[in-house]
Each structure stands twice: as C-alpha cells, then as structure tokens.
Design an enzyme around this catalytic site. Sequence first.
Site, short mmCIF file in Angstrom:
data_model
loop_
_atom_site.label_atom_id
_atom_site.label_comp_id
_atom_site.label_asym_id
_atom_site.label_seq_id
_atom_site.Cartn_x
_atom_site.Cartn_y
_atom_site.Cartn_z
N ASP A 244 9.55 -0.67 3.39
CA ASP A 244 9.75 -0.59 1.94
C ASP A 244 11.22 -0.62 1.57
O ASP A 244 12.10 -0.56 2.43
CB ASP A 244 9.07 0.68 1.38
CG ASP A 244 9.45 1.94 2.17
OD1 ASP A 244 10.39 1.88 2.98
OD2 ASP A 244 8.80 2.97 1.98
N ASN B 42 3.75 14.16 -0.17
CA ASN B 42 2.50 13.94 -0.91
C ASN B 42 1.53 13.01 -0.18
O ASN B 42 0.55 12.55 -0.74
CB ASN B 42 2.81 13.38 -2.31
CG ASN B 42 3.50 12.01 -2.26
OD1 ASN B 42 3.67 11.43 -1.19
ND2 ASN B 42 3.87 11.49 -3.41
N HIS C 287 2.30 10.00 1.06
CA HIS C 287 2.52 8.55 0.95
C HIS C 287 2.95 7.97 2.30
O HIS C 287 3.57 8.63 3.12
CB HIS C 287 3.49 8.18 -0.18
CG HIS C 287 4.94 8.49 0.02
ND1 HIS C 287 5.77 8.84 -1.01
CD2 HIS C 287 5.71 8.50 1.13
CE1 HIS C 287 6.98 9.04 -0.54
NE2 HIS C 287 6.98 8.84 0.75
N GLU D 194 1.90 5.31 -3.02
CA GLU D 194 1.83 6.63 -3.61
C GLU D 194 0.39 7.04 -3.93
O GLU D 194 -0.47 6.18 -4.16
CB GLU D 194 2.63 6.63 -4.92
CG GLU D 194 4.13 6.40 -4.74
CD GLU D 194 4.87 7.67 -4.33
OE1 GLU D 194 4.38 8.40 -3.44
OE2 GLU D 194 5.94 7.92 -4.89
C1 GLP Z 1 10.43 7.84 1.95
C2 GLP Z 1 9.94 6.55 2.61
C3 GLP Z 1 8.77 6.80 3.54
C4 GLP Z 1 9.06 7.98 4.42
C5 GLP Z 1 9.17 9.21 3.57
C6 GLP Z 1 9.41 10.48 4.34
O1 GLP Z 1 9.95 8.05 0.69
N1 GLP Z 1 9.58 5.57 1.65
O2 GLP Z 1 8.51 5.62 4.29
O3 GLP Z 1 8.04 8.14 5.37
O4 GLP Z 1 10.24 9.03 2.66
O5 GLP Z 1 10.77 10.73 4.50
P1 GLP Z 1 11.38 11.84 5.42
O6 GLP Z 1 11.19 11.37 6.80
O7 GLP Z 1 12.83 11.91 5.02
O8 GLP Z 1 10.66 13.09 5.14
#
Ligand code: GLP
Length: 240
Positions: free
Chosen positions: A67, A136, A138, A143
């Site tokens: 993404d 959440n 995702h 989302e």
């Molecule tokens: C972002 C990314 C996700 C990722 C998530 C968790 O929003 N779009 O792909 O898995 O954050 O991030 P973190 O690893 O910093 O908790």
Amino acid sequence: MKIILCKNYYEVSLQAANIVAQQIKNKPQSVLGLPTGSTPLGLYKSLIKMNKENTLDFSGVITFNLDEYYPISRDNAQSYYYFMHDNLFNHININKQNVHILNGEATDPQEECTNYESAIEKAGGIDLQVLGIGQNGHIGFNEPGNTLKSTTNLTDLTPNTIDVNSRFFEKIEDVPKKSLTMGIGSIMKSKKIILLASGVEKANAISELLKGDITTANPSTLLNAHRDVTIIVDNAAMEG
Ligand code: GLP
C-alpha cells in the site's frame, strides 16, 4: 492456519526472516509482497544483514508493496516509497526495476490500481506475502467496514488509522486521508502468507483473527479462508 508463538519482537523478526530467506533460496526469482509499519523493521534489518554477509541474494527477487498513502510525494519521509528504500531497498542488491510500489502521486489513481493488479499477475502472482496488522485488524489499508474491495483500490482511511499513524507525522492534519492498497483478493491470491504481530496493542485484532470467524469488521479474519497462512506473534500480541 499455523501459529508461531515467540517470546518477543526480536524472535518474531528472526522467525519471519528465516521464512523469507528460505523462500528466496528455494526460488531466487520469488515474487514477494511486502508491508510497511514498525513491525517489519526487525525483519528488514535481518534481511539486510544476510545480504551483506552474502548469505542471501536479492538479485532475482521481485517485490510488490502492499500500500501507499494517497496523495503523497515519493520524497516525503512518511511515504511508503521513502520508507521501503530507506529501510530495505537501498541496502540490498535488489534490481530497482523489480521493485513495485503504488504511486502516491498518480494523477489517475484508478488507472494506477488497474495497472498494479495487472503487473502482479504478469509477474506470476505473489509467492510469499508478508503482512503486518493494524490495531483495528486492517491488512494493507483494507479498513474495517461493511464491504471489502477485492482488487487494488483507492480507499478512505478510518479515523482510527489516521490517529494511530499520526505518530509518524508532525501533526495529525498531515496524515493523508486516503490510500492506495492491494485488495483482499489481491492478498488472498498469494501462494503463501505470513502475518507478523507484536505488542499488546495488537492483542484484540489477533484474538478476533484466531477465533476463526470471518467478518468485514476485522479484515484480517479473511485470512481464515486461505490455505497457507502462518501467524508469527509474540506473547504480548497473544494476550487477548
Ligand atoms: C499501516 C500499514 C499496514 C501495517 C499497519 C501496522 O497502517 N498500512 O500495512 O500493517 O500500519 O503498522 P505497525 O506495524 O506500525 O503497527
């Protein structure tokens, strides 16, 4: 679904690095799906180390990132383009032409999504998809909501994600409100998936995922319908 329960974040990163390294050794032309966020940083450090020690060769590897914020410029330090180059691609012997990241500056985001989906298919599909998970639930930027998109799409970020991700930006107003993300279908088509989670903030999302039910309220639960998923979690993320 297989679960690898680890003592801590360090072990999560090592387990993930071993799986990714094995994949590349088995198939030097592997197509990898890669995430951003804090969670994969330890994995990326280990992969860089292996590459520098000449035990892992990225010269044939093809990557597709999950993404990107939209809109965002590539030279913005919070863009996933910048993140991936800074934390992985600039430090390994990958051919930069094999690196694919959704373009946060695309003038036609729909066209960008369609082209991305075709590029994944043209590469033969993703052999190993590495995922993080949002608080959440995702995955990528898919989302929670009433519906989930199957293919790569332009999506609105939820207030929760904007809030959680604002820690990387100077102020919350700077967080882009939209993103480009591989869809649930794009992810589910991957031959093999590993999902990394560390820390108590992920415990709710992980406990919902491990219940085995599928709900759009927690997009990660869709992984219950995939036949080769490994969840690599530490004790804190299993607390739920
Ligand atoms: C972002 C990314 C996700 C990722 C998530 C968790 O929003 N779009 O792909 O898995 O954050 O991030 P973190 O690893 O910093 O908790």
